[in-house]
Design an enzyme around this catalytic site. Sequence first.
Site, PDB file in Angstrom:
ATOM      1  N   SER A   1       2.234 -16.450   4.450  1.00 61.21           N
ATOM      2  CA  SER A   1       2.740 -15.093   4.649  1.00 61.21           C
ATOM      3  C   SER A   1       2.378 -14.613   6.042  1.00 61.21           C
ATOM      4  O   SER A   1       1.339 -14.991   6.589  1.00 61.21           O
ATOM      5  CB  SER A   1       2.099 -14.163   3.600  1.00 61.21           C
ATOM      6  OG  SER A   1       2.290 -12.803   3.923  1.00 61.21           O
TER       7      SER A   1
ATOM      8  N   HIS B   1       2.468 -11.176   6.403  1.00 63.53           N
ATOM      9  CA  HIS B   1       2.296  -9.765   6.028  1.00 63.53           C
ATOM     10  C   HIS B   1       3.583  -8.980   6.241  1.00 63.53           C
ATOM     11  O   HIS B   1       3.562  -7.818   6.668  1.00 63.53           O
ATOM     12  CB  HIS B   1       1.149  -9.129   6.830  1.00 63.53           C
ATOM     13  CG  HIS B   1       0.424  -8.037   6.088  1.00 63.53           C
ATOM     14  ND1 HIS B   1      -0.669  -8.283   5.287  1.00 63.53           N
ATOM     15  CD2 HIS B   1       0.639  -6.701   6.004  1.00 63.53           C
ATOM     16  CE1 HIS B   1      -1.099  -7.151   4.770  1.00 63.53           C
ATOM     17  NE2 HIS B   1      -0.308  -6.166   5.186  1.00 63.53           N
TER      18      HIS B   1
ATOM     19  N   GLY C   1       0.807  -1.200   0.000  1.00 67.83           N
ATOM     20  CA  GLY C   1       0.000   0.000   0.000  1.00 67.83           C
ATOM     21  C   GLY C   1       0.851   1.265   0.000  1.00 67.83           C
ATOM     22  O   GLY C   1       2.033   1.252   0.373  1.00 67.83           O
TER      23      GLY C   1
ATOM     24  N   SER D   1       7.143 -12.638   2.404  1.00 72.96           N
ATOM     25  CA  SER D   1       7.611 -12.205   3.728  1.00 72.96           C
ATOM     26  C   SER D   1       9.060 -12.618   3.977  1.00 72.96           C
ATOM     27  O   SER D   1       9.360 -13.804   4.150  1.00 72.96           O
ATOM     28  CB  SER D   1       6.719 -12.731   4.862  1.00 72.96           C
ATOM     29  OG  SER D   1       5.393 -12.292   4.725  1.00 72.96           O
TER      30      SER D   1
ATOM     31  N   ARG E   1      14.572 -11.456   0.029  1.00 73.81           N
ATOM     32  CA  ARG E   1      15.342 -10.287  -0.398  1.00 73.81           C
ATOM     33  C   ARG E   1      16.316 -10.572  -1.537  1.00 73.81           C
ATOM     34  O   ARG E   1      17.062  -9.679  -1.930  1.00 73.81           O
ATOM     35  CB  ARG E   1      16.148  -9.730   0.790  1.00 73.81           C
ATOM     36  CG  ARG E   1      15.336  -9.212   1.953  1.00 73.81           C
ATOM     37  CD  ARG E   1      14.642  -7.905   1.612  1.00 73.81           C
ATOM     38  NE  ARG E   1      13.966  -7.361   2.776  1.00 73.81           N
ATOM     39  CZ  ARG E   1      12.747  -7.702   3.178  1.00 73.81           C
ATOM     40  NH1 ARG E   1      12.062  -8.616   2.489  1.00 73.81           N
ATOM     41  NH2 ARG E   1      12.195  -7.159   4.248  1.00 73.81           N
TER      42      ARG E   1
END
EC number: 1.1.2.3
Length: 384
Positions: free
Chosen positions: A279, A281, A85, A313, A316
Amino acid sequence: MKDFFDPRLPDVKSLKQKARQRIPGFAFDYLEGGCHDEIGLLRNREDIQAVQLRSQLLKPFEKSDMSVELFGHKYDAPFGIAPIGLQGLMWPKAPEILAKAAADLNIPYVLSTVSSAKLETIAEISEGKAWYQLYNPTDSTIREDLLNRIKVAGYKVLVVTVDVPTFGYRPRDMKNGLAMPPKMTLRNILQMLSCPRWLYETALAGKPEMQTLKPYMPKGMPTDQLAAFMNKTVMGRVDIDGLKPIRDFWQGPLVIKGLINQEDVAAAISLGADAVVMSNHGARQLDVGESPVAPLQKAAAKYAKDIKIFMDSGLRSGTNIASALACGADFTFLGRPFVYGVGALGNKGGMHTINCLKTQLEQVMNQLGCATVADLPQFLVKHE
């Protein structure tokens, strides 16, 4: 342009460092932060980094193939851009930049309900290839209208997030007085002025707002009432009964995002979902919660034949993606790395980050001697 890669920023760590210099502190905190004491952030990273893979060097091997078929479409890599978001707050036009890069390089981009871009705009930019992430509105009128807009816009895959029954307790955002648009406190203004490129691009793009949700917001609503509006109207608790009308309406692929235990995966299967995302979040909701790594392995062992299992989650790098796939994920999603990329490199950031991750993953697979993504579980080091 599709092959763009800046060797000065060869990993997500360097992208993050560069982005931190170019994004105002309050916006970077929103991207980077977790909840409560942010222990979950560390746990996510530690658990995926603890996964080990073992090479098979003497068997015949030619080259690796990273492509994955999902829902009748063949993607060029086993990862996509997770919904985040307020992307336009962190870097102006970030949703548009990332949606275009994902479409051009043939990976899925998932648009957040609380994005700064209209769902219709992203559908057009992505040429109908983007996925849509829905927070199930407590107001049935809003839910029905949103679902109709998503369908008319041409989205093929619907992702319903179920792990935000409450607003996360995020101290960084509280200290910063985060709002959309951002509050004009002296501290925030000084942070904006310290990032001239961000300020210039924001002036061109216009103030960031939740464009998809604007039709449902009371006119003239004060920014300090935004969180209460979201909590009351847009982000209600989603149980199995709340998902049934969505499943009944949505005839395309349905993904349930935010699961962390086998019982919920079983419930998603009984609902008729096509996939789940294991996940937490991004450790932004429950600081004492599990990371998805161990739950993913348990769910894959039990339900891999019944439903597609994805993971996000804490990922990287291409190494992390390989590790998640080796643990049983059919596909992976990353969020923060792509916003770091756009923050660091602007319009070229999406392309760069995708190509960076693809190159890393390809090297890992070739080093292992792994021909396809589906073969990666064979290389997992299992600890009894």
